[in-house]
Motif scaffolding. Structure first.
Motif, PDB file in Angstrom:
ATOM      1  N   GLY A  47       0.819  -1.085  -0.119  1.00 54.58           N
ATOM      2  CA  GLY A  47       0.004  -0.119  -0.156  1.00 54.58           C
ATOM      3  C   GLY A  47       0.847   1.154   0.034  1.00 54.58           C
ATOM      4  N   ARG A  48       0.194   2.505  -0.053  1.00 60.14           N
ATOM      5  CA  ARG A  48       0.888   3.795  -0.131  1.00 60.14           C
ATOM      6  C   ARG A  48       1.760   4.016   1.113  1.00 60.14           C
ATOM      7  N   LYS A  49       1.301   3.686   2.217  1.00 59.56           N
ATOM      8  CA  LYS A  49       1.850   3.755   3.346  1.00 59.56           C
ATOM      9  C   LYS A  49       2.732   2.992   3.681  1.00 59.56           C
ATOM     10  N   LEU A  50       4.051   3.329   3.903  1.00 62.63           N
ATOM     11  CA  LEU A  50       5.267   2.537   4.041  1.00 62.63           C
ATOM     12  C   LEU A  50       5.576   2.444   5.557  1.00 62.63           C
ATOM     13  N   GLY A  51       6.496   1.429   5.864  1.00 60.98           N
ATOM     14  CA  GLY A  51       6.965   1.214   7.092  1.00 60.98           C
ATOM     15  C   GLY A  51       5.924   0.710   8.169  1.00 60.98           C
ATOM     16  N   VAL A  52       4.901   0.063   7.600  1.00 62.82           N
ATOM     17  CA  VAL A  52       3.950  -0.144   8.667  1.00 62.82           C
ATOM     18  C   VAL A  52       3.789  -1.774   8.575  1.00 62.82           C
ATOM     19  N   SER A  53       3.034  -2.114   9.910  1.00 69.62           N
ATOM     20  CA  SER A  53       2.996  -3.582   9.983  1.00 69.62           C
ATOM     21  C   SER A  53       1.615  -3.893  10.501  1.00 69.62           C
ATOM     22  N   GLY A  54       0.917  -4.838  10.304  1.00 64.02           N
ATOM     23  CA  GLY A  54      -0.386  -5.167  10.699  1.00 64.02           C
ATOM     24  C   GLY A  54      -1.585  -4.646  10.167  1.00 64.02           C
ATOM     25  N   VAL A  55      -1.311  -4.113   8.903  1.00 66.04           N
ATOM     26  CA  VAL A  55      -2.171  -3.379   8.160  1.00 66.04           C
ATOM     27  C   VAL A  55      -2.722  -4.279   6.907  1.00 66.04           C
ATOM     28  N   PHE A  56      -3.824  -3.901   6.121  1.00 66.78           N
ATOM     29  CA  PHE A  56      -4.156  -4.413   4.959  1.00 66.78           C
ATOM     30  C   PHE A  56      -3.257  -4.738   3.990  1.00 66.78           C
ATOM     31  N   ASN A  57      -2.943  -5.642   3.480  1.00 61.05           N
ATOM     32  CA  ASN A  57      -1.816  -5.721   2.543  1.00 61.05           C
ATOM     33  C   ASN A  57      -2.293  -6.318   1.072  1.00 61.05           C
ATOM     34  N   ARG A  58      -2.437  -5.284   0.322  1.00 58.92           N
ATOM     35  CA  ARG A  58      -3.230  -5.285  -0.988  1.00 58.92           C
ATOM     36  C   ARG A  58      -2.195  -6.129  -2.266  1.00 58.92           C
ATOM     37  N   ALA A  59      -1.162  -6.361  -1.590  1.00 61.64           N
ATOM     38  CA  ALA A  59      -0.275  -7.351  -2.524  1.00 61.64           C
ATOM     39  C   ALA A  59      -0.635  -8.879  -2.408  1.00 61.64           C
ATOM     40  N   THR A  60      -1.144  -9.135  -1.290  1.00 57.31           N
ATOM     41  CA  THR A  60      -1.501 -10.594  -0.801  1.00 57.31           C
ATOM     42  C   THR A  60      -3.002 -10.902  -0.607  1.00 57.31           C
ATOM     43  N   GLN A  61      -3.682  -9.782   0.112  1.00 54.52           N
ATOM     44  CA  GLN A  61      -4.920  -9.947   0.665  1.00 54.52           C
ATOM     45  C   GLN A  61      -5.952  -9.540  -0.255  1.00 54.52           C
ATOM     46  N   ALA A  62      -5.788  -8.648  -1.289  1.00 61.73           N
ATOM     47  CA  ALA A  62      -6.655  -8.177  -2.191  1.00 61.73           C
ATOM     48  C   ALA A  62      -6.873  -9.182  -3.271  1.00 61.73           C
ATOM     49  N   LYS A  63      -8.183  -9.483  -3.538  1.00 60.83           N
ATOM     50  CA  LYS A  63      -8.526 -10.309  -4.626  1.00 60.83           C
ATOM     51  C   LYS A  63      -9.397  -9.382  -5.575  1.00 60.83           C
TER      52      LYS A  63
END
Length: 724
Positions: A412-428
């Motif tokens: 996602g656009r917000k970098l350096g974060v963890s525990g948030v929605f991961n559009r690379a793996t979770q978005a279908k």
């Protein structure tokens, strides 16, 4: 002379003074007191029988209360003493209280062997009040309990002050400020000596929550435990226990873990500024953690520096120096959030190695920090330069090797974060035309040539149960007879549908699935247009299969996994290449076709300044998703762009911003690498001839499939309908 005057009084002046004044001096009489207003004598007042009765009654009650309370107080003191004594006997030696860590941490290393992320609770080595930096020791005392070395474990003054503040702020007397001493905080960290029992608490989190509950009864027990600790241990032993067990944010328990986590140094070497920052975390470790909000953490550290100066732990010059040079995160700490990649790795851990296993795990991953930085920079640069301010559009990037090793991931656009929605793996999301290479891969596997032709023209077909379906090209224009290569590079819809129906959409779905599209591929004619959904990680992995010569890959991020302290790994993985999906010659011809997409077709904005590259653009229905997935001879990268709520993009297609993000990322990824040719095969051009429909070439050898008579009959019917 006459004596007529005889007997007359002498003529004298009238007396001006009282006759007594002329009298002989006498001893003065004592002065009489001035008359006062008559008052009723006290004795007379007390003789009122009613007043006397009640006065005597009150005095009697007072004597009884004193006798009772004094006796009760003595009994209470005796009971407290016995309770403290019993607790004293239950306390183990101080050395056994220093390290109460629960296993279950995960340490993640990049491909270079450097730690880039931690997950789970982290515990450092055991420290003591004497082994840590004196600045840390002083900072903790100045912040948490300035009278630590003088009280007996509890501070009535501190408790009273805390109750007053809580009440003045509208809270309950025990809500908010606790007025606890360091000894009381240590007692709470030790859960008053109660150990975790899985028969009582289902999880350790429930156990900890129960330990942190506040009530009058628990406060009383806490005071007793604190008094017993004061009797059993020295002040420095209590402080040592506290420094090893206190939570200091970012998953770090204890001074050593926090010092390593934030500053990449041992707790013994902390400067005044660093010590002040760590001591400041004790009030709100998660909120004030410098990994969460560095500026806020520095502001809190300034307050602690002031307390240290006021209490004589720092000179004025040392305090000025600490304020002028605030503590900052080390470079290693800045990158140890792990971000989206670390979150994905944690989601793929085998059950025996996750945090709940209560074992400390060390994992070596495929992450390349240079490539990760390249992907993040590309995302940032394009959005800052090309996307309107305030846009809520999101994007994701995945970079991997041809064997499926994921080298970088931005979710996602917000970098350096963890525990948030991961559009690379979770978005279908619908893949759009980025799916078309699987259509042509199927055709090439069945013997078609990149130069075979198909007619691009208005087209309709009847779909059982749905009626007539008339798809169109994106431009609503038609090119007439085109080669398969031209159809792919121009992303024409009608030729893709015709080829899909000709070779059999069931085979197209099977090829896509075998290449790694885990989501269900729909069995409708529109499958060729990418109406099926997939994640960016799946699509990038599928394209990696094309690059590596036609074999499937399973995207992976873990190369080695072991329990901490063990030399034998539990998992040791060398690659993710699986079974062959299409023959190598077919894959190499498909690479040739996809190279034309970038050099001549819809993906020209992804060109890499002389470095050969191949790929495919994709835009889903109503422009809700825009894709660009492609590769060089070295790396595969995929980019997705869209809105989380499926709002259509405005003026964005796969050949636009996604292609530019892909180009920016790949230019940085390949910086310093030699130029390599793509593994493609340029087929010989056929002799000119008139063709009405794509002509099948003699079928090359390919991997054996199970016999499917029904499918063969269906394929023959479709070929009869649409031609060979």
């Amino acid at each position: 002379m006459s004596d007529s005057g005889k007997g007359k009084r002498r003529l004298v002046a009238d007396r001006r003074y009282n006759a007594k004044a002329s009298a002989p001096a006498k001893k003065p009489a004592p002065a009489k007191p001035a008359k006062k207003k008559a008052r009723k004598p006290a004795r007379a007042r007390s003789r009122n029988p009613i007043v006397a009765f009640f006065g005597g009654l009150l005095r009697l009650i007072g004597r009884i209360v004193w006798v009772v309370t004094s006796r009760v107080a003595l009994v209470a003191l005796l009971l407290v003493g016995l309770w403290v004594g019993y607790t004293y006997t239950q306390l183990p030696p101080a050395a056994e209280m220093l390290d109460g860590r629960a296993k279950g941490s995960v340490t993640l290393y990049d491909r270079n062997g450097e730690v880039f992320a931690w997950r789970g609770d982290q515990f450092g080595g055991v420290v003591t009040a004497d082994s840590v930096s004196r600045h840390l020791k002083h900072a903790v005392i100045a912040t948490e309990d300035r009278r630590f070395y003088w009280h007996l474990g509890i501070s009535p003054r501190g408790i009273a002050s805390a109750i007053r503040i809580n009440l003045s702020e509208g809270r309950g007397p025990l809500q908010g400020h606790g007025g606890s001493t360091i000894t009381q905080q240590t007692a709470k960290l030790l859960c008053l000596g109660v150990r975790f029992d899985p028969d009582i608490w289902e999880t350790e989190a429930e156990y900890v929550a129960d330990c942190r509950k506040t009530s009058l009864a628990r406060k009383a027990r806490e005071a007793i435990y604190s008094l017993a600790m004061e009797a059993k241990y020295s002040k420095d032993e209590i402080l040592s226990i506290y420094l090893n067990r206190a939570y200091l944010g970012a998953g770090a328990y204890g001074a050593e873990a926090a010092a390593q986590r934030y500053f990449s140094k041992p707790a013994a070497l902390l400067t005044p500024a660093e010590a002040a920052m760590m001591a400041g975390l004790l009030t709100a470790p998660s909120t004030l953690a410098p990994t969460n909000d560095l500026a806020r953490s520095q502001n809190r550290a300034n307050v602690v520096i002031g307390l240290m100066e006021d209490q004589g732990y720092l000179t004025a010059a040392e305090a000025r120096e600490a304020r002028a040079n605030p503590a900052t995160l080390s470079q290693a700490a800045e990158r140890r959030t792990g971000g989206y990649f670390a979150d994905w790795v944690m989601d793929t851990l085998p059950p025996f190695a996750d945090i709940s296993s209560r074992e400390d795990v060390e994992i070596t991953t495929t992450l390349d920090p240079r490539l990760q930085a390249a992907a993040e920079a590309a995302m940032t640069n394009v959005f800052e330069a090309k996307v309107r301010e305030g846009s809520k559009a999101q994007a994701a990037i995945v970079v991997m090797s041809a064997d499926g090793a994921v080298r970088a991931m931005v979710g996602g656009r917000k970098l350096g974060v963890s525990g948030v929605f991961n559009r690379a793996t979770q978005a279908k999301r619908q893949t759009g035309s980025a799916f078309k290479p699987f259509v042509y891969a199927t055709a090439l596997e069945l013997g078609y040539s990149p130069y075979d032709t198909v007619v691009d023209e208005p087209f309709c077909m009847n779909i059982p149960g749905s009626g007539q379906w008339c798809p169109e090209n994106y431009t609503r224009n038609y090119a007439g007879r085109v080669s398969l290569t031209d159809a792919l590079k121009r992303s024409l819809n009608i030729p893709a549908i015709k080829i899909s129906e000709s070779v059999g959409r069931d085979l197209v779905a099977r090829v896509a699935t075998d290449f790694g599209i885990d989501s269900r591929v729909v069995d409708t004619p529109s499958v060729a247009l990418g109406v099926s959904e997939a994640s960016l990680l799946e699509m990038t992995g599928a394209f990696a299969g094309i690059l590596n010569g036609g074999s499937s890959v399973a995207p992976y991020g873990i190369t080695r996994l072991r329990y901490q302290g063990d030399d034998d790994p539990l998992l040791d993985k060398a690659g993710g290449i699986g079974e062959r999906v299409i023959q190598e010659e077919a894959a190499r011809q498909l690479v040739f076709m996809m190279e034309k997409v970038i050099s001549e077709g819809t993906g020209t904005r992804a060109q890499l300044d002389g470095r050969p590259a191949a790929g495919k653009t994709g835009t889903s229905n109503e422009q809700r998703d825009a894709w660009f997935v492609g590769f060089t001879a070295d790396y595969v990268a995929g980019v997705w762009m869209g809105y989380d709520d499926n709002t259509p993009l405005t003026g964005v297609t796969g050949g636009g911003l996604p292609a530019e993000i892909w180009r920016e990322a790949m230019l940085r990824v390949h910086d310093g690498l030699p130029v390599r040719e793509l593994p493609m095969a340029v087929p010989p051009r056929p002799q000119p001839q008139v063709q009405q429909q794509p002509q099948r070439q003699p079928q090359p050898q390919r991997r054996q499939r199970q016999n499917d008579p029904v499918g063969d009959i269906l394929n023959q019917v479709l070929r009869d309908l649409f031609g060979n």
